[in-house]
Structure formats: structure tokens, C-alpha cells
Design an enzyme around this catalytic site. Sequence first.
Site, short mmCIF file in Angstrom:
data_model
loop_
_atom_site.label_atom_id
_atom_site.label_comp_id
_atom_site.label_asym_id
_atom_site.label_seq_id
_atom_site.Cartn_x
_atom_site.Cartn_y
_atom_site.Cartn_z
N HIS A 16 5.36 15.78 18.83
CA HIS A 16 6.72 16.18 18.46
C HIS A 16 7.65 15.00 18.65
O HIS A 16 7.84 14.52 19.76
CB HIS A 16 7.17 17.33 19.38
CG HIS A 16 8.34 18.09 18.84
ND1 HIS A 16 9.41 17.47 18.23
CD2 HIS A 16 8.62 19.41 18.82
CE1 HIS A 16 10.28 18.39 17.86
NE2 HIS A 16 9.84 19.57 18.22
N ARG B 218 -4.32 12.41 8.79
CA ARG B 218 -3.30 12.64 7.76
C ARG B 218 -2.72 11.31 7.32
O ARG B 218 -2.44 10.45 8.15
CB ARG B 218 -2.18 13.55 8.25
CG ARG B 218 -1.15 13.83 7.14
CD ARG B 218 -0.18 14.95 7.50
NE ARG B 218 0.87 14.53 8.40
CZ ARG B 218 2.16 14.86 8.25
NH1 ARG B 218 2.55 15.59 7.22
NH2 ARG B 218 3.05 14.47 9.14
N GLU C 213 4.56 19.82 -0.28
CA GLU C 213 5.71 19.85 0.62
C GLU C 213 7.04 20.13 -0.07
O GLU C 213 7.84 20.91 0.43
CB GLU C 213 5.81 18.50 1.35
CG GLU C 213 4.59 18.23 2.22
CD GLU C 213 4.70 16.90 2.94
OE1 GLU C 213 5.36 16.84 3.98
OE2 GLU C 213 4.10 15.92 2.46
N ASP D 43 9.42 20.06 4.95
CA ASP D 43 9.99 19.27 3.87
C ASP D 43 10.45 20.12 2.70
O ASP D 43 11.38 19.75 1.99
CB ASP D 43 8.98 18.22 3.42
CG ASP D 43 8.97 17.02 4.35
OD1 ASP D 43 9.88 16.19 4.26
OD2 ASP D 43 8.05 16.93 5.18
N ARG E 132 3.79 24.97 9.94
CA ARG E 132 5.00 25.56 10.51
C ARG E 132 5.45 24.81 11.76
O ARG E 132 4.67 24.12 12.40
CB ARG E 132 4.76 27.03 10.92
CG ARG E 132 4.55 27.98 9.75
CD ARG E 132 4.33 29.40 10.26
NE ARG E 132 4.17 30.35 9.19
CZ ARG E 132 5.17 30.97 8.57
NH1 ARG E 132 6.40 30.72 8.94
NH2 ARG E 132 4.95 31.83 7.60
N ARG F 210 12.80 12.21 8.14
CA ARG F 210 11.77 13.21 8.37
C ARG F 210 12.43 14.56 8.63
O ARG F 210 13.55 14.64 9.15
CB ARG F 210 10.89 12.80 9.54
CG ARG F 210 10.22 11.45 9.39
CD ARG F 210 9.04 11.34 10.32
NE ARG F 210 7.93 12.13 9.81
CZ ARG F 210 6.91 11.65 9.12
NH1 ARG F 210 6.86 10.37 8.84
NH2 ARG F 210 5.95 12.42 8.71
#
Length: 894
Positions: free
Chosen positions: A155, A410, A520, A557, A595, A727
Site C-alpha cells: 500500500h 504484474r 482498468e 483506475d 478492489r 496513481r
Amino acid sequence: MTVTTKLPTSEPVGTGFKAEATADSVRDNIRLLGRVLGQTISQAHGDEVLEQVESIRKIAVASRKEEAAAREDLTQLLTSLSDEQMLIVARAFNQFLNLANIAEQYQSIDPSHDLAHGGEDVLRTFLQRSKTEVSSVDLQQGLQELSIELVFTAHPTEVSRRTLIQKHQLLTDCLGALKGAQDEEQKDEIIERIGDLVAQAWHTDEIRERRPTPVDEAKWGFSVFESSLWYAVPKFMRRLHKMVEQETEFSMPRDWMPLSFVSWMGGDRDGNPFVTAEVSKEVLYSSRWMAMDLYLRDVEKLCSELSIVNCSEELRLVVGETSEPYRDLLRKLRDDIHETRDCLTAVLKGDSNSRARDVVTHTAQLLEPLELCHRSLMETGLENVANGLLRDTLWRVYAFGAPMVKLDIRQDSERHTEVLSELTRYLGIGDYAQWTEQNKQSFLLTELNSRRPLIPADWQPSESVAEVVATCRLIAQTDPGALGIYIISMAKYASDVLAVQLLLRECGCQYPMSVAPLFETLDDLNRSESVIGELFKSDWYRGYLQGQQHVMIGYSDSAKDAGFFAAGWAQYRAQEALVNLAQKYDIKLVLFHGRGGTVGRGGAPAHSALLSQPPGSLAGGLRVTEQGEMIRFKYGLTDLAVQSMSRFSAAILEGNLLPPPKPKPSWREVMDNLSESSCAVYRGIVREDPSFVPYFRAATPEQELGKLPLGSRPTKRKPGGGVETLRAIPWIFAWSQSRMMLPAWLGTGEALEKARQEFEPVLLEMFEQWPFFRTRLSMLEMVFAKTEPWLASLYDQHLVPEDQRHWGEALRGRLANSIHQLVELVPSHRLMESDPQLKASIKIRNPYIDPLNILQVELLRRSRECGEVCGGTVLEKALMVTIAGVAAGLRNTG
């Protein structure tokens, strides 16, 4: 000695608490912890400082009773403090909010607490309900196919240090012990221990001095496994098996395991230049080291306990003639695990001279001896022994395997295009990036069907391209069981998926790693059906899939791109279309939900959120991200983790066996209308008006968030630019800090107002009959309950240039209208009426969050006057504490 206090006795922090009283409610526990915190502050800084903090608290409480003068007094008092005084006050209110979180967490796992919001009762209630609504065959199949894959992510706005999280866990244990205390002496001892832990926390620096590395974040994630999940999995499985046996006509097989765990920490390189192939390799080793360390503890206990002589012929053939067959077998496993841990220790330390061998590399090496012991004990009539600690260990192996947690990879789609573009230019066949989509697909499928290598041995790629290739080679060299899936962020076309599959093959990957496009933006979600449809038409691609396709749905996003209603409806329609497409091609679809905790990132209570998904969307199981502070709030304690697993299980079973209704054509028309209207308003402000971005950056701590040592990942995908480069998490986090929560509601008021004029009867029907729509409105309710226009106005007054303040006035007007439209539509006509527990929680917290917001405004003003946030200063630290405190108070902030 027992803790005493000089605090008054009127409100939570200042409420006196006698040692003989029992902490049997969340309010009592908050009072106890707040009182001990007051004692700690007094001992550390003197009564004068404590009285100052208490005075601020009293005025904040009064200001919450709509006393305008009290708000003015509160603001004047806080802004008059020195930087050093601000730091102490900010720490006091931050620590209290963390203690309130502890009290609420304990309340939710207290066995005597009404579990209306808990997990086990929800699951048992469904199993009982299913007796009359679901056939026994369907229920058994639903349980057998139950799949919950939890994906833990780092995070960028998580500020809590691991050492403080551990102290908070110990405080929760103390609250449980206090409730079970048998006499006054025992209670006094526990309260003394609480005082000790609160003092430790107060005298610990709660703010990191440096930005965490991706490896630091991974180790933080591992600590949740070590302290909580390791114990939660067998506890959950034991309860689940027992519940099934009590409520149904069948039992589930011993090796049934619906849970699995994945991490992005150390694998998510999207926009994070600090996540490299070497970092991923270190995280993979570290994860397996932690697994070996935990298994070693279990196997040592088993060696100690299983002194049994009698065994099956199968076990006797393996161990030979011995008086302790189980111990002999398990000692060999223990020694192998021990040597593997030593080997991994040496690797992580860079010790190339170690003679320890990497023995246990696959999950089967753990399972085989443990299952042999279990079969032998069952065969010799020792079922109670077989189903004790040994079964718990087996459940852990089924859930965690040798890696403990799988690592997802990713990467942004542009990075793969960059590799192929550089390669095709080197080969002299053109620039891949400039080709049409049809030409790209043709080239990729031709190469995927070819047996010759594409990458020349003498090719020297650029540094950024070499890093992508190194990651693909790491995947090829890693045990498939240690890896999850490969996610392509900002996936737009079928070629984005094929490109990754080609790169993996060219780098030596010998197995078909699952590659998931992440859709997204609004356009990407709307295009997802055609993209996956193109892929499914390819014979080669369907062969590669081996019957299963992962697709990730982006919540953050898409909401940043299009706003609340448009993003939610696009996510729903995309899932619906993909489910139908997968059924057409007879392919199992696993939808991966990206989520977060906030509404702006798709956050909602797990049970209601899952039941609001399209019918059939959970048929492939649930794969969902859990992020940052939500990991702590949902899995940081063993019983919390068990509750979360139970909620997910109940919701998935109900969603698959008793699915929600398909939306009527009239409902679809209304959602189309709401989406179009709200998106136009949202984009018109956020994306199309050039004066909005300067206002946003002035009115929130967005710029400061990028400079402070929070997460390892930069706040922007690319330097410069506007909101589109930011972001989604910092975008939402910044608005949460200023208490406007803008991304979660902007455009909803205008859309609802228009829809009410044309479709009000249909809207009411949707609210009553359609879980998707009802959940959307309940999410808005929660957002509105946490907004504070008067605080947002304070940010404007002190931080925003005068010629930009019209933005704040207009936005607060839109917020007021959005709340009005929702209140007028929802039959109860009162916010949070359906969730009194959350409503009460917000009410308790508000007087303690408000001073932190006011302090933050003043600290931002002082910081900006200096020209920058100066590293290591008291001002910077105080600002960080206010950010942490507001996050703790609001809980789901990013």
C-alpha cells in the site's frame, strides 16, 4: 500497581475507569485504553501537556454538537501551537484512534458479541437456509468448487510500522484476557500490562525514517502469515468441516482446501522501478524461508507428540523395524526442512560457502510423509490423534504449500511493447509498436506456432528492456508452484496478452503460465469482451489456456477515469459479457477483482459486495486483492481472519447457488442513464477543465504524499502530467485526507437528480430488488457519512489561492446536492440507518479526527511557506503523524 488517572469523566478518552469494572463493550474498552493513554502522556510530558490535549478534545467534542464558536476556538487553539506542540498533540490523537481500532477489532471477535456483522453465523445461516432452497447434490458441488484466492498487495499510503502493529495485536490479547479475568488481582495485572504496551507504543517512533523497499513490504506481508493466517487457516477449516457435518447430509474430503494465498509484494513492477528481477528472486527465497521456519515448528511438535508404536504396513515398509515409526519418518522431514532453511538463510545472506542443501523445493515433499502418517493413524484406529495437530499441519500445507504464498507478476503493457519494438528493429523487420493490431496478432501467433527461437544470442537490449527479459527468465527458472499469474496492467488489445506469452516462451518458460489482462479504464472495460473474444477464436490460444482464463477487473483506475456510477456499471457489464463468452467457449473464467478498501476503489462490505456481482461471475471462484491497512483490519488477528474467510465463503456459495436476479431492461436503461450523466459531470471537472488540477494539488496533501517515505512505489506512473498520470490510490487518499472523498461521489448527485425526474419508480424498484444497485447506494451512504465540508473548507481557506477557491465552493455545493438526492431516494431518509454499528463508530471517532485535520492544514501551510517538506524536521514528522491519524480514523482510506 494499578493505573490511575486525572482525566475527567465525561467522554471516551476522559472517562474514568475502575479496575474492578469489566471491559464488556467497545465503548468500555475505548474508555479504558484512552484513559491509559492519558496516563502515559502525563507520565511522559507532565500534567500540563495532558491538560492541553484534554482541552482540545473537549472543544472538539463541543464542535461536533454544531457549536460554530467551538469550531473557531478549536482552529485558533491548534494553529497557535508550535511545531513541537503540534507533534505531541497529533501523536495523542493518532494513538487514540489506533486504540479505538483495537477496541473495535476485539469487539468484532468477542464470542459474546452479537455476531450480526460477524462471519461464522452468516455461513451457518446460509447452510441452514440451503436445506430448503438448494439440493444436497448442488450444495455439495458448490462446496467442492469453493475457491477463495486472497491476493495481498503493498500500500503506497500504509504508514503503520510493523513493530507498532505487533504491540496492537498484544493489546487485543489483553482485552480478551481482561474479560476472562477471574479476580481483581488478575484484572489489575492485565491493566498494568495494557499500560506497559501503551507506554511502549507512545515511546516508539511511529513514522518510518526511510521509504520501505519492496522487500521490506514483502516481509511486512509475511508477518501477517506468521502471526495470524498460519493459525487462522486450520481454525477456519476445522469450523467449516464441523459446520458442514452439522448442517448437511454429507462431509467433505480430508484434502479439501478452498483457500490459497498470493502476494504482489515484490512482484508488482507496474510503475515501480524498484521492483526488479533480483528483488522478485529475493522475495521468493524469503517467502520459502518463512514457510520452512513455520513448518519446522509444526514438525518438531509432531516429532515430540507422535511417540506411538503401532502403525500401518504402508508406513512400516517406509521406515523399517523401529519402535517409533512416526518419529523416525518425521525426524527425516524435520532434518530436510531444517537444512532447507539453512540453505535459504545462506542464499539470502549471500554466503556461497554454505554446505546446506536446498532439499524441500516442492509441496509434495511436505505432503507425502504427513499424509502417510495420517493414513496410518486412521488405519490403526487413532482418528483423534490423526485429526489433531497433524491435520492442522496438513491443512497448512494444502493452503500454503512449500512457497507459503505465491508471487504474482504484474507489468504495464507498454513495457512488453517496448521489448518487442526494440527486438523487431534489431531484426530488421520493422517497428512492432507502429504496426496495426491485426499485424501484431499475426506476427505473435506466427512466432508462437514456430519452433525456432526469436531472440538472437548476440542481442544486447537496453536497460529497461533487459529488465523485462530478466523477469521472464526468472519466471522460467522458478517452480510454477511458487508463482501465481502474470497480470498485464493497462491491457487494451489481444496482442497485449499474446506478447507476454511469446516473451515467456522465448525466455525458456516450459509451462503455460496464466496471463491475465487487467481492464482498468472505462474504454478498456467496454472493450474487454471483444479482446477476450478475439483470443478465444485462436486455436493456439485455447490450447494454451488448458480450459481456464483469468481476467482482472480494475476498480481503482476505472473510478478515477470515469467516476462512481460509470465505473461500477462498466465493471458489471464487462463481467456479465465475459461470463457469457466463457460459457460459449466452455472455458472456466476466473475473475480477479482489483478492489481496495475505499468506495473509490470498489470497497464495500465483503458479503454485500460479492452478492451484488452479476450471476455466474463467481462460478470460477473468487480472486481478490486485499491491500495495505485492510490486510491488518481483516486478517491481522486470527479470529478476524477466520471471520473474513467465513464471509467470503458464505457470499460465494450464495452467489453461485442462489444468484441475484438479472437486471431488467428498465434497470439497464436507468443505469445507462446514470452512468452517462455522472461520467459527463465527473470528466468535465476532473479531466477537461485545466484549472481543476492546480486546485486539487493546493487543496489536498497530494504533493506532500509524493515526497514522504510511505510505500515503495512512486505516486505517479509517469513524471509530470495531470490527474491521468497519478496513481489511483494517492488520488483517492489525498481527497480522503481533506475529508471531501471526491472521487467516490462526484457526478452522482446530478445523475440521481436527473434520473429521479424520469425514472423514480424504477429507481425504487431497483433499490428494493437489485443487490447491485442497493450496494452502490449503501457505499455512497458510507462515503457521505465520512465527508466533512467544513473541514474541506478549512483546507481551501488556508492553502488554496484566492482565485481558485471558487472550486471548493462549487464542489461542496455538489456534495450537498449529492447527499440530498440520495437521502430523498433512500426510503429511510437518514444516512447510515441500515448500519448503526458503523454510524456509531464514525460518531465516536470524529472528535478525534477533526483536530488532526486542522493540524494538517496548518502544517501544510507552514511546510509550503518553507518551499518544501524538509526531511527529518519536526514539522515533517508532525505532518506524517496527522496523515497516519486521519487514515487510522477513517480506516478505509486507500
